[in-house]
Design an enzyme around this catalytic site. Structure first.
Site, PDB file in Angstrom:
ATOM      1  N   CYS A 280      46.219  40.591  41.319  1.00  0.00           N
ATOM      2  CA  CYS A 280      46.904  40.543  42.616  1.00  0.00           C
ATOM      3  C   CYS A 280      48.327  40.004  42.487  1.00  0.00           C
ATOM      4  O   CYS A 280      49.206  40.396  43.257  1.00  0.00           O
ATOM      5  CB  CYS A 280      46.098  39.727  43.623  1.00  0.00           C
ATOM      6  SG  CYS A 280      44.719  40.680  44.300  1.00  0.00           S
TER       7      CYS A 280
ATOM      8  N   GLU B 208      44.263  39.932  49.169  1.00  0.00           N
ATOM      9  CA  GLU B 208      45.687  40.264  49.012  1.00  0.00           C
ATOM     10  C   GLU B 208      45.880  41.773  48.937  1.00  0.00           C
ATOM     11  O   GLU B 208      46.835  42.324  49.489  1.00  0.00           O
ATOM     12  CB  GLU B 208      46.251  39.609  47.745  1.00  0.00           C
ATOM     13  CG  GLU B 208      46.250  38.085  47.770  1.00  0.00           C
ATOM     14  CD  GLU B 208      44.978  37.468  47.227  1.00  0.00           C
ATOM     15  OE1 GLU B 208      43.899  38.063  47.395  1.00  0.00           O
ATOM     16  OE2 GLU B 208      45.070  36.375  46.640  1.00  0.00           O
TER      17      GLU B 208
ATOM     18  N   GLU C 275      33.723  43.172  48.855  1.00  0.00           N
ATOM     19  CA  GLU C 275      32.996  43.275  47.586  1.00  0.00           C
ATOM     20  C   GLU C 275      32.150  44.543  47.544  1.00  0.00           C
ATOM     21  O   GLU C 275      32.085  45.310  48.512  1.00  0.00           O
ATOM     22  CB  GLU C 275      32.162  41.999  47.388  1.00  0.00           C
ATOM     23  CG  GLU C 275      33.064  40.772  47.291  1.00  0.00           C
ATOM     24  CD  GLU C 275      32.334  39.475  47.018  1.00  0.00           C
ATOM     25  OE1 GLU C 275      31.083  39.445  47.113  1.00  0.00           O
ATOM     26  OE2 GLU C 275      33.022  38.481  46.708  1.00  0.00           O
TER      27      GLU C 275
ATOM     28  N   ASN D 299      38.701  40.000  51.558  1.00  0.00           N
ATOM     29  CA  ASN D 299      38.060  40.598  50.387  1.00  0.00           C
ATOM     30  C   ASN D 299      36.872  41.464  50.800  1.00  0.00           C
ATOM     31  O   ASN D 299      36.176  41.172  51.778  1.00  0.00           O
ATOM     32  CB  ASN D 299      37.676  39.534  49.346  1.00  0.00           C
ATOM     33  CG  ASN D 299      36.853  38.389  49.882  1.00  0.00           C
ATOM     34  OD1 ASN D 299      36.950  38.027  51.047  1.00  0.00           O
ATOM     35  ND2 ASN D 299      36.041  37.800  49.033  1.00  0.00           N
TER      36      ASN D 299
END
Ligand code: THU
Length: 133
Positions: A90, A56, A45, A43
């Site tokens: 996702c 994902e 951010e 991930n």
């Protein structure tokens, strides 16, 4: 059966590289593609919170950029006690490249905790086949 140990290792390799200064919740994802390669993502951010992207999504981008075209199996690795199942957006991203029976493994630091089919995560889904032509 896809090699989930290899998917776990690939996800564990990228999870610490996650850019998650706001949630402090690092996630790694790895998928086995139709070309036999494993693609991973974490991930990323953003200070503008909604702009952040999930692990994902990163793994799917890596697959497409790397030449893979579909997902045979996927693993998501998160922290904490709760299952880190893919978010709703996702699930739809995965659906674009995976069949309903595609296995999705959910793991914690100690290993795999649960398996789902994509159909179980996103029942009666809308996918590429639902479009005419
Ligand atoms: N996150 C993922 O990357 N994948 C998931 O399956 C669940 C959530 C990320 C998004 C955000 O950066 C952080 O985890 C907290 O929600």
């Amino acid at each position: 059966m896809p090699d989930f140990d290899a998917l776990f290792s690939a996800a564990a390799r990228v999870q610490p590289r996650a850019y998650a200064p706001y949630s402090r919740f690092r996630v790694g994802a790895a998928l086995m593609a139709d070309d036999g390669a494993i693609y991973a993502g974490c991930n990323v951010e953003n200070a503008a919170y909604p702009v952040g992207s999930c692990a994902e999504a990163g793994a799917i981008s890596a697959m497409i950029a790397g030449g893979g075209r579909s997902i045979r199996a996927l693993l998501v690795l998160g922290e904490g006690e709760a299952l880190v199942t893919p978010c709703g957006a996702c699930r739809q991203r995965i659906r674009e490249f995976a069949a309903p029976e595609t296995p999705v493994a959910i793991a914690g630091p100690e290993g795999i905790r649960a398996w789902f089919s994509l159909e179980a995560l996103l029942p009666a889904s809308f996918g590429p086949d639902n479009l005419p032509g």
